[in-house]
Design a protein around this motif. Structure first.
Motif, short mmCIF file in Angstrom:
data_model
loop_
_atom_site.label_atom_id
_atom_site.label_comp_id
_atom_site.label_asym_id
_atom_site.label_seq_id
_atom_site.Cartn_x
_atom_site.Cartn_y
_atom_site.Cartn_z
N ALA A 197 0.76 -1.53 0.45
CA ALA A 197 0.15 0.02 -0.42
C ALA A 197 0.80 1.15 0.11
O ALA A 197 0.53 2.37 -0.70
N SER B 237 3.91 1.32 -1.28
CA SER B 237 4.48 1.65 -2.59
C SER B 237 3.24 2.08 -3.54
O SER B 237 3.79 3.30 -4.38
N ASP B 238 2.16 1.60 -3.59
CA ASP B 238 0.78 2.04 -4.21
C ASP B 238 0.78 3.84 -3.89
O ASP B 238 1.05 4.77 -4.87
N CYS B 239 0.73 4.17 -3.22
CA CYS B 239 0.77 5.31 -2.61
C CYS B 239 1.67 6.07 -3.03
O CYS B 239 1.57 7.35 -3.61
N LYS C 237 3.99 5.70 -5.56
CA LYS C 237 3.92 5.53 -7.16
C LYS C 237 2.24 6.88 -7.75
O LYS C 237 3.06 7.46 -8.62
#
Length: 127
Positions: free
Chosen positions: A9, A11-13, A15
């Motif tokens: 999560a 990492s997603d944020c 990005k």
């Protein structure tokens, strides 16, 4: 497993923020995740960035008031732990000579901030 989800999560944020630095929801979510994983300095940075973009977000305002105190408390705790470990190491080195860290007094000069170290022959008699 839970940590893997949190890292994913984060990492997603990251990005999402990289693609759109004004994406407030991603910044806010990343700040929450940083806070949950005890990365308080990073959380504070993100909350500040959220406030710069939208000062009306109550959660970010509150976090910016609370996190500095939590960061200070964490740093003090880490400093005490480190000094304790250094003291233990010092005692390990000094023990063969019949000394301990108690034989040395450290005083800070309030005007300059510098330190002086004094040797004390019998530290238990001077207390």
């Amino acid at each position: 497993m839970k940590q893997d989800k949190t890292e994913a999560a984060l990492s997603d944020c990251s990005k999402a923020v990289e693609l759109d630095p004004n994406y407030i929801r991603a910044l806010l979510r990343r700040a929450e995740l940083y806070e949950r994983t005890e990365k308080l300095d990073e959380a504070l940075e993100d909350y500040k960035a959220v406030l710069e973009k939208d000062p009306s977000i109550h959660q970010a305002r509150e976090a910016c008031m609370q996190l500095p105190r939590q960061i200070e408390e964490r740093n003090e705790k880490l400093k005490k732990e480190m000094l304790g470990k250094l003291k233990d190491l010092g005692n390990l080195v000094l023990r063969p000579f019949g000394l301990s860290t108690e034989n040395f007094q450290i005083k800070q000069d309030s005007s300059t901030g510098s330190y002086s170290i004094n040797f004390v022959q019998n530290p238990n008699n001077n207390r």
